[in-house]
Write a protein that holds these residues in place. Structure first.
Motif, mmCIF file in Angstrom:
data_model
loop_
_atom_site.group_PDB
_atom_site.id
_atom_site.type_symbol
_atom_site.label_atom_id
_atom_site.label_comp_id
_atom_site.label_asym_id
_atom_site.label_seq_id
_atom_site.Cartn_x
_atom_site.Cartn_y
_atom_site.Cartn_z
ATOM 1 N N GLY A 274 0.883 -1.055 -0.026
ATOM 2 C CA GLY A 274 0.052 -0.115 0.081
ATOM 3 C C GLY A 274 0.969 1.086 0.086
ATOM 4 N N ASN A 275 0.729 2.154 0.992
ATOM 5 C CA ASN A 275 1.431 3.227 1.269
ATOM 6 C C ASN A 275 2.559 3.104 2.028
ATOM 7 O OD1 ASN A 275 -0.372 4.811 -0.063
ATOM 8 N ND2 ASN A 275 -1.817 4.727 1.362
ATOM 9 N N GLU A 276 3.161 1.842 2.204
ATOM 10 C CA GLU A 276 4.298 2.001 3.097
ATOM 11 C C GLU A 276 5.528 2.488 2.370
ATOM 12 O OE1 GLU A 276 1.581 -1.663 3.582
ATOM 13 O OE2 GLU A 276 2.587 -0.629 1.954
ATOM 14 N N PRO A 277 6.720 2.969 3.287
ATOM 15 C CA PRO A 277 7.718 3.607 2.548
ATOM 16 C C PRO A 277 8.817 2.503 1.804
ATOM 17 C CG PRO A 277 7.718 3.885 5.000
ATOM 18 C CD PRO A 277 6.604 2.905 4.670
ATOM 19 N N THR A 278 9.465 3.290 0.964
ATOM 20 C CA THR A 278 10.181 2.646 0.069
ATOM 21 C C THR A 278 11.880 2.586 0.434
ATOM 22 O OG1 THR A 278 8.601 2.481 -1.859
ATOM 23 C CG2 THR A 278 11.012 2.174 -2.218
ATOM 24 N N ILE A 279 12.598 1.599 0.464
ATOM 25 C CA ILE A 279 14.051 1.518 0.858
ATOM 26 C C ILE A 279 14.498 1.065 -0.410
ATOM 27 C CG2 ILE A 279 15.979 0.333 2.265
ATOM 28 C CD1 ILE A 279 13.738 -0.003 4.451
ATOM 29 N N GLY A 280 15.712 1.840 -0.744
ATOM 30 C CA GLY A 280 16.556 1.690 -1.819
ATOM 31 C C GLY A 280 17.597 0.246 -1.450
ATOM 32 N N VAL A 281 17.753 -0.482 -2.560
ATOM 33 C CA VAL A 281 18.765 -1.831 -2.208
ATOM 34 C C VAL A 281 19.533 -1.820 -3.433
ATOM 35 C CG1 VAL A 281 19.049 -4.257 -1.892
ATOM 36 C CG2 VAL A 281 17.315 -3.042 -0.724
ATOM 37 N N ILE A 282 20.892 -1.749 -3.206
ATOM 38 C CA ILE A 282 21.828 -2.092 -4.217
ATOM 39 C C ILE A 282 22.523 -3.480 -4.041
ATOM 40 C CG2 ILE A 282 23.953 -1.135 -5.343
ATOM 41 C CD1 ILE A 282 22.846 1.613 -4.411
ATOM 42 N N ASP A 283 22.305 -4.374 -4.740
ATOM 43 C CA ASP A 283 22.743 -5.790 -4.538
ATOM 44 C C ASP A 283 22.825 -6.573 -5.649
ATOM 45 O OD1 ASP A 283 22.579 -8.289 -2.796
ATOM 46 O OD2 ASP A 283 22.529 -6.847 -1.351
ATOM 47 N N THR A 284 22.848 -7.936 -5.434
ATOM 48 C CA THR A 284 22.621 -9.076 -6.602
ATOM 49 C C THR A 284 21.307 -8.837 -7.308
ATOM 50 O OG1 THR A 284 21.907 -10.609 -5.059
ATOM 51 C CG2 THR A 284 24.306 -10.430 -5.370
ATOM 52 N N LEU A 285 20.991 -9.623 -8.033
ATOM 53 C CA LEU A 285 19.676 -9.684 -8.714
ATOM 54 C C LEU A 285 18.616 -10.067 -7.808
ATOM 55 C CD1 LEU A 285 20.659 -11.469 -12.110
ATOM 56 C CD2 LEU A 285 20.755 -8.915 -11.440
ATOM 57 N N CYS A 340 7.970 -2.066 13.354
ATOM 58 C CA CYS A 340 8.030 -1.006 12.170
ATOM 59 C C CYS A 340 7.286 -1.129 11.161
ATOM 60 C CB CYS A 340 9.619 -0.802 11.804
ATOM 61 S SG CYS A 340 10.796 -0.124 13.004
ATOM 62 N N GLY A 341 6.551 -2.422 11.151
ATOM 63 C CA GLY A 341 5.505 -3.140 10.111
ATOM 64 C C GLY A 341 6.365 -3.490 8.763
ATOM 65 N N ARG A 342 5.840 -3.269 7.417
ATOM 66 C CA ARG A 342 6.730 -3.655 6.228
ATOM 67 C C ARG A 342 6.924 -2.568 5.313
ATOM 68 N NH1 ARG A 342 2.033 -7.646 6.181
ATOM 69 N NH2 ARG A 342 2.696 -9.803 6.685
ATOM 70 N N PHE A 343 7.897 -2.794 4.406
ATOM 71 C CA PHE A 343 8.526 -1.743 3.735
ATOM 72 C C PHE A 343 8.588 -2.328 2.333
ATOM 73 C CE2 PHE A 343 9.966 -0.931 7.874
ATOM 74 C CZ PHE A 343 10.071 0.497 7.996
ATOM 75 N N LYS A 344 8.496 -1.312 1.288
ATOM 76 C CA LYS A 344 8.670 -1.707 -0.129
ATOM 77 C C LYS A 344 10.178 -1.427 -0.253
ATOM 78 C CE LYS A 344 5.480 1.311 -1.359
ATOM 79 N NZ LYS A 344 4.461 1.949 -1.949
ATOM 80 N N VAL A 345 10.786 -2.044 -1.407
ATOM 81 C CA VAL A 345 11.908 -1.982 -1.865
ATOM 82 C C VAL A 345 11.976 -1.665 -3.329
ATOM 83 C CG1 VAL A 345 13.891 -3.341 -2.332
ATOM 84 C CG2 VAL A 345 12.711 -3.778 -0.275
#
Length: 754
Positions: A274-285, A340-345
């Motif tokens: 839904g409207n959860e915050p987004t965290i950026g991830v730089i990683d493997t595929l 903290c709930g869930r987060f989008k990525v």
């Protein structure tokens, strides 16, 4: 439990005091004519014998101690109307305890010759007119005494002016000797090399050394990638140009297949995002298939790898496992439910193996972050196996520091793993130093601990540049007998590694920033403060940083009933930034509190300054008011004109030049309230000091977290809140509920009628 209070008020600003007087010596310093003659001879020999790859000599000035910014040379090497700092290209430490300054300059040969002659004239003056030894009192008489005019004539008769002569004496008093540093480390395999910034570009250097190159070998003009043979040529021909070198690879914490424990139980259920915050991830595929990755709809994936790179399930495993903790960590690990709930990525795949070239990553990470400025928290669970250098920040860490300030984001970085030393616990000198990019000063660097709080078996250590505390904090990342549960390619996967401590911390930061609206500086200060706590363990800072974070977010956003915890933020504008209107509740005319205060700020940094990496120092004082000035809780004497404190003491006792400062009193059985002086008001006083004279004073955002613990167990938060509002502070209690409805409204696009 009392809530955290967010205070908003007005800070005042004032300019720096007047220009200092003529150059002087401390009472402990003296300069002999012989020392001046020796320095002159050293410069002359370098000028006469210089026949190197570049035209301008790169020389090292070795000092007798840790040098304060104000004691750096102010006359020596000044040329073309520029001050000496303009010619600094690096700085290191040397000496018996490796804490004396070695500053590297790049100057013209005629400048060396000119100052060799000037130093020789100084030697003659001191020999003939000051009995061969210039002391503090003698130099004072040159500039202030009744014979001032007579001394000026004597000095001018030798072709010098009084002030430059005095400054050269002051400069020489700090210097041990001058030479050319030809010590460059050996290196095996491909190397990511940083050159000192001289008049010679990387392209010019490669041409002169007959090393074929393409634009892809060079980054930012003074960073380049070299093969082992090419590096050996550079090390043989121009070692004095090498600021640092490191292995050109970073790795992910991917367990060998034989060590992976897979569980084919049914996947957890998860609602649509839904409207959860987004965290950026730089990683493997990342594997974008809901039949195998149950939370795939929560991840927006961008593949930045090349199609010709081979891939298999291991190309996805690390990235998928990291995302599983960010999105749904508490469901997979109920014992680590942080509230903290869930987060989008938003996931950027930059490698299909467990390794990636640093050179390539440096180019990609800048583009990724600049094109996604709406993301505030970036998870980087990558690290080099090669230990960081002693004298220079790695190129990748410098990029993170620059981007964090430029784009107003924060990186959460793994402290890297020791793959060869498993099974250890506790402090020890045999620990391996952390690897890039964990030497990023502004980022929040995370190490891993076992569930009992001891360092994990794969722990590596700081500090960075022999000074900065890294890691910043520690968290739980799994270990041999207590692995972390993640979700992989269609099954549960037990994992361990610093990589899997990082996403838990990213969740906390995103909650504080994206849900609760704190700045990046405030969020980092809150986490560091929570990890430090009362009576921190001073013996474990190299492995655990400031301490282990609490699991629940309530422990960060709240405090005990006998505590008052508040956060205040501001921005420096002039030399001094202050507010003297913090009303602290009084009991019987005294303050019955133990005090802890944590300051965090993100300074501009200069990689060319080596160990003197941070450009700006915020000297932080917090305490009672007496005669209109702050009486600091930690007895900080740095701005006390009646006291003398060395640069080394200021760094060790008050963390001078560090961008995280903690003032903390121990909680003791003996309770001694603090005396009230002028009133019940306390003050915050921040002095901004810049290291480089050529730079304008920077506006620096800062945040301070203060905790007052009542000695008698009384709850005084209501009295504090009312008093703050009466003194023009806005007070907002911060509660740990997830405000997703409010967040959704804030993120809506607003259309205006034309």
């Amino acid at each position: 439990m009392n809530p955290l209070l967010k205070l908003k008020g007005t800070f005042s600003h004032s300019k720096a005091p007047g220009v200092p007087g003529p150059p002087s010596l401390s009472s402990k310093d003296a300069v002999s004519s012989g020392h001046l003659a020796n320095l002159s001879g050293q410069l002359s020999r370098i000028a006469l014998t210089w026949n190197e790859v570049n035209d301008n000599p790169v020389i090292s000035v070795y000092f007798k101690k840790t040098i304060a910014k104000t004691r750096r040379p102010k006359q020596l090497f000044s040329a073309d109307k520029k001050k000496p700092d303009a010619y600094i290209v690096g700085a290191k430490f040397w000496g018996p305890s490796n804490d004396w300054h070695q500053i590297i300059y790049c100057v013209k040969i005629d400048v060396l010759e000119s100052f060799a002659a000037s130093l020789l004239k100084c030697a003659e003056i001191v020999a003939n007119h000051f009995d061969g030894l210039m002391t503090a009192d003698k130099l004072k008489s040159v500039n202030f005494g009744s014979n001032k005019k007579a001394f000026s004539k004597i000095i001018e008769s030798h072709g010098l002016k009084r002030t430059p002569f005095s400054q050269l004496i002051a400069d020489a008093s700090q210097i041990s000797h001058i030479g050319v540093d030809r010590n460059a480390p050996e290196h095996y395999g491909e190397a990511f090399v940083t050159l000192y910034k001289t008049d010679l570009s990387a392209n010019d250097l490669l041409d002169m050394l007959n090393i074929p190159y393409s634009p892809t070998k060079i980054y930012n003009d003074h960073n380049l990638m070299l093969s082992e043979r090419e590096y050996d040529v550079l090390r043989e021909r121009a070692p004095y140009l090498i600021a640092m070198s490191c292995e050109d690879e970073v790795e992910c914490d991917v367990l060998p297949k034989e060590d992976q424990e897979l569980f084919a139980r049914d996947a957890p259920t998860i609602a649509a995002p839904g409207n959860e915050p987004t965290i950026g991830v730089i990683d493997t595929l990342f594997y974008k298939d809901t039949s195998r990755v149950y939370f795939a709809d929560w991840v927006e994936f961008h593949d930045l790898t090349s199609d010709d790179e081979p891939s298999d399930e291991n190309s996805y495993l690390h990235g998928v496992c990291i995302d599983s903790i960010i999105v749904d960590g508490p469901a997979l690990n109920p014992g680590f439910d942080d509230g903290c709930g869930r987060f989008k990525v938003k996931h950027f795949g930059i490698t299909r193996s467990s390794k990636i070239h640093l050179f390539r990553l440096a180019r990609q990470i800048r583009e990724i972050v600049k094109n996604n400025r709406n993301i505030k928290v970036w998870n980087i669970s990558l690290g080099s196996d090669t230990p960081i250098g002693d004298s220079s920040i790695s190129p990748l860490a410098a990029i993170l520091d620059e981007l964090q300030l430029e784009c107003n984001v924060i990186f959460v970085v793994a402290g890297s793993n020791d793959r060869n030393e498993e099974g250890r616990a506790g402090e020890g000198c045999d620990y391996k130093k952390i690897g890039t990019p964990a030497d990023s000063v502004n980022a929040l660097v995370v190490n891993s601990v076992k569930q009992d709080g001891r360092p994990a078996s794969y722990t590596r250590i700081g500090p960075v540049l022999g000074f900065f505390t890294k890691p910043d904090v520690s968290y739980y990342g799994g270990d041999i007998m207590e692995p972390m549960m993640t979700w992989g390619m269609g099954s549960y996967v037990y994992q361990k590694g610093t990589s899997f401590a990082v996403p838990w911390v990213s969740r906390k930061l995103s909650y504080l920033i994206d849900v609760k609206g704190f700045s990046c500086e405030a969020a980092k200060a809150l986490l560091v403060d929570a990890a430090s706590g009362w009576n921190p363990d001073a013996t474990s800072w190299r492995t655990k940083g400031h301490g282990v974070l609490p699991i629940r977010i309530e422990s960060i956003l709240g405090c005990e009933d006998d505590e008052i915890k508040f956060v205040v933020s501001g921005r420096t504008e002039l030399y001094q930034t202050y507010n003297y209107k913090l009303p602290i509740p009084v009991n019987n005319g005294k303050f019955p509190y133990s005090v802890r205060a944590t300051l965090c700020y993100f300074p501009h940094c200069s990689k060319a300054q080596g160990v003197d990496y941070t450009d700006t120092e915020l000297d932080f004082r917090f305490g009672r008011l007496r005669n209109g000035t702050v009486q600091p809780v930690n007895n900080d004497l740095q701005n006390d004109l009646k006291s003398y404190i060395t640069e080394a003491e200021a760094r060790s006792q008050f963390r001078k030049w560090d961008n995280v400062k903690i003032i903390s009193e121990s909680i003791k059985n003996r309770k001694i309230p603090k005396k009230m002086y002028d009133s019940s008001l306390w003050g915050i006083d921040i002095t901004s000091k810049k290291r480089l004279e050529s730079k304008d004073r920077e506006d620096i955002r800062f945040s301070i977290v203060v905790t007052l613990k009542e000695m008698n167990g009384k709850n005084r938060i209501d009295a504090f809140t009312k008093a703050c509002r009466a003194n023009n502070w806005m007070v907002e209690p911060i509660l740990p509920e997830i405000d997703y409805d409010v967040l959704a409204v804030l993120e809506e696009d607003v259309e205006f009628d034309e």
